[in-house]
Design an enzyme around this catalytic site. Structure first.
Site, mmCIF file in Angstrom:
data_model
loop_
_atom_site.group_PDB
_atom_site.id
_atom_site.type_symbol
_atom_site.label_atom_id
_atom_site.label_comp_id
_atom_site.label_asym_id
_atom_site.label_seq_id
_atom_site.Cartn_x
_atom_site.Cartn_y
_atom_site.Cartn_z
ATOM 1 N N CYS A 88 5.091 -1.299 -1.343
ATOM 2 C CA CYS A 88 5.094 -0.970 0.078
ATOM 3 C C CYS A 88 6.521 -0.641 0.501
ATOM 4 C CB CYS A 88 4.551 -2.150 0.890
ATOM 5 S SG CYS A 88 4.493 -1.856 2.657
ATOM 6 N N GLU A 130 -3.136 0.678 4.334
ATOM 7 C CA GLU A 130 -2.643 0.855 5.703
ATOM 8 C C GLU A 130 -3.519 0.119 6.716
ATOM 9 O OE1 GLU A 130 0.255 1.709 5.586
ATOM 10 O OE2 GLU A 130 0.232 2.793 3.672
ATOM 11 N N HIS A 133 -2.409 -3.330 6.825
ATOM 12 C CA HIS A 133 -1.258 -3.464 7.731
ATOM 13 C C HIS A 133 -1.716 -3.646 9.171
ATOM 14 C CE1 HIS A 133 2.542 -3.054 5.646
ATOM 15 N NE2 HIS A 133 2.064 -2.071 4.895
#
Length: 139
Positions: A88, A130, A133
Protein backbone atom coordinates in the site's frame (compact mmCIF):
# COMPACT_ATOMS: atom_id res chain seq x y z
CA UNK A 1 -4.67 18.85 -7.37
CA UNK A 2 -2.04 16.34 -6.25
CA UNK A 3 -2.36 15.73 -2.51
CA UNK A 4 0.06 14.38 0.10
CA UNK A 5 -0.34 10.74 1.08
CA UNK A 6 -1.52 9.92 4.61
CA UNK A 7 0.77 7.40 6.34
CA UNK A 8 -0.84 7.19 9.80
CA UNK A 9 -2.45 3.77 10.42
CA UNK A 10 -4.52 5.42 13.16
CA UNK A 11 -6.10 7.86 10.67
CA UNK A 12 -6.52 5.14 8.04
CA UNK A 13 -8.49 2.98 10.52
CA UNK A 14 -11.34 5.53 10.74
CA UNK A 15 -14.23 4.40 8.50
CA UNK A 16 -15.26 6.86 5.79
CA UNK A 17 -18.60 8.62 5.40
CA UNK A 18 -20.65 8.20 2.21
CA UNK A 19 -20.02 10.64 -0.61
CA UNK A 20 -22.93 13.04 -1.09
CA UNK A 21 -24.64 12.82 -4.48
CA UNK A 22 -23.78 15.89 -6.55
CA UNK A 23 -21.56 17.45 -3.88
CA UNK A 24 -18.99 19.87 -5.31
CA UNK A 25 -16.67 19.05 -2.40
CA UNK A 26 -16.86 15.30 -3.07
CA UNK A 27 -16.39 15.86 -6.81
CA UNK A 28 -13.21 17.81 -5.98
CA UNK A 29 -11.98 14.98 -3.74
CA UNK A 30 -12.58 12.55 -6.63
CA UNK A 31 -10.59 14.71 -9.05
CA UNK A 32 -7.80 15.14 -6.49
CA UNK A 33 -7.67 11.34 -6.15
CA UNK A 34 -7.38 10.97 -9.93
CA UNK A 35 -4.57 13.56 -10.01
CA UNK A 36 -2.75 11.97 -7.07
CA UNK A 37 -3.03 8.46 -8.53
CA UNK A 38 -1.71 9.71 -11.88
CA UNK A 39 1.24 11.37 -10.10
CA UNK A 40 2.05 8.06 -8.36
CA UNK A 41 1.30 5.75 -11.32
CA UNK A 42 4.74 4.11 -11.22
CA UNK A 43 4.12 2.76 -7.71
CA UNK A 44 0.35 2.74 -7.17
CA UNK A 45 -2.71 1.28 -8.95
CA UNK A 46 -5.53 2.48 -6.69
CA UNK A 47 -6.34 4.96 -3.95
CA UNK A 48 -9.09 5.73 -1.46
CA UNK A 49 -10.01 9.21 -0.26
CA UNK A 50 -8.71 8.60 3.27
CA UNK A 51 -5.24 8.13 1.77
CA UNK A 52 -5.30 11.85 0.91
CA UNK A 53 -6.92 12.90 4.19
CA UNK A 54 -10.59 12.94 3.14
CA UNK A 55 -12.98 10.64 5.03
CA UNK A 56 -15.32 9.92 2.11
CA UNK A 57 -16.25 6.66 0.37
CA UNK A 58 -14.50 7.58 -2.86
CA UNK A 59 -11.92 5.44 -4.65
CA UNK A 60 -9.95 5.47 -7.90
CA UNK A 61 -8.68 2.33 -9.59
CA UNK A 62 -6.47 1.76 -12.60
CA UNK A 63 -8.36 -0.78 -14.69
CA UNK A 64 -5.63 -1.13 -17.30
CA UNK A 65 -7.18 1.22 -19.85
CA UNK A 66 -7.80 4.21 -17.60
CA UNK A 67 -8.23 5.37 -14.02
CA UNK A 68 -11.81 4.82 -12.85
CA UNK A 69 -13.49 6.99 -10.23
CA UNK A 70 -16.07 5.35 -7.94
CA UNK A 71 -18.29 7.11 -5.40
CA UNK A 72 -19.79 4.95 -2.62
CA UNK A 73 -18.55 1.60 -4.01
CA UNK A 74 -20.18 -1.44 -2.49
CA UNK A 75 -19.36 -5.10 -3.10
CA UNK A 76 -22.63 -6.94 -3.75
CA UNK A 77 -21.14 -10.37 -4.40
CA UNK A 78 -17.77 -12.09 -4.18
CA UNK A 79 -16.84 -15.44 -5.72
CA UNK A 80 -13.74 -17.60 -5.40
CA UNK A 81 -11.56 -16.68 -2.43
CA UNK A 82 -7.78 -16.82 -2.62
CA UNK A 83 -4.84 -15.77 -0.47
CA UNK A 84 -2.49 -13.03 -1.61
CA UNK A 85 -0.09 -10.40 -0.32
CA UNK A 86 -0.55 -6.68 -0.90
CA UNK A 87 1.40 -3.48 -0.48
CA UNK A 88 0.00 0.00 0.00
CA UNK A 89 1.27 3.47 -0.84
CA UNK A 90 0.24 4.62 2.65
CA UNK A 91 2.05 1.84 4.51
CA UNK A 92 5.45 0.20 4.38
CA UNK A 93 5.87 -3.43 3.45
CA UNK A 94 3.28 -5.99 2.41
CA UNK A 95 0.56 -7.86 4.27
CA UNK A 96 -1.28 -11.15 3.66
CA UNK A 97 -5.01 -10.97 2.91
CA UNK A 98 -7.91 -12.94 1.47
CA UNK A 99 -9.60 -11.68 -1.71
CA UNK A 100 -12.31 -12.73 -4.16
CA UNK A 101 -11.43 -13.59 -7.77
CA UNK A 102 -14.66 -12.06 -9.05
CA UNK A 103 -16.76 -9.28 -7.49
CA UNK A 104 -19.93 -7.48 -8.41
CA UNK A 105 -19.75 -3.80 -7.42
CA UNK A 106 -22.39 -1.08 -7.28
CA UNK A 107 -21.12 2.51 -7.33
CA UNK A 108 -21.75 6.00 -8.67
CA UNK A 109 -19.53 6.97 -11.60
CA UNK A 110 -17.90 10.35 -12.22
CA UNK A 111 -21.23 11.68 -13.57
CA UNK A 112 -23.11 10.39 -10.47
CA UNK A 113 -24.81 7.63 -12.50
CA UNK A 114 -25.34 4.34 -10.67
CA UNK A 115 -23.42 1.42 -12.17
CA UNK A 116 -23.27 -2.26 -11.30
CA UNK A 117 -20.30 -4.04 -12.87
CA UNK A 118 -18.55 -7.37 -12.38
CA UNK A 119 -14.76 -7.20 -12.11
CA UNK A 120 -12.23 -10.03 -12.13
CA UNK A 121 -8.54 -10.61 -11.52
CA UNK A 122 -6.18 -7.84 -10.49
CA UNK A 123 -8.73 -5.04 -10.95
CA UNK A 124 -11.09 -6.85 -8.57
CA UNK A 125 -8.25 -7.15 -6.06
CA UNK A 126 -7.48 -3.42 -6.27
CA UNK A 127 -11.14 -2.50 -5.75
CA UNK A 128 -11.35 -4.75 -2.69
CA UNK A 129 -8.21 -3.16 -1.23
CA UNK A 130 -9.58 0.36 -1.71
CA UNK A 131 -13.01 -0.52 -0.30
CA UNK A 132 -11.18 -1.92 2.74
CA UNK A 133 -9.65 1.55 3.11
CA UNK A 134 -13.13 3.08 3.04
CA UNK A 135 -14.16 0.68 5.81
CA UNK A 136 -11.16 1.56 7.96
CA UNK A 137 -9.49 -1.82 7.35
CA UNK A 138 -5.72 -1.40 7.08
CA UNK A 139 -4.18 -4.02 4.77
Amino acid sequence: MIREIVHSPMLLRVPSEPAILGSAEDREIGHDLLDTLAANAERCVGMAANMIGARRRIIVVNNGARNMLMYNPEILEGVGTYETEEGCLSLEGTRPCTRYRRIKVRYLDDSWNERTITFTGFVAEIIQHEIDHCNGVVI
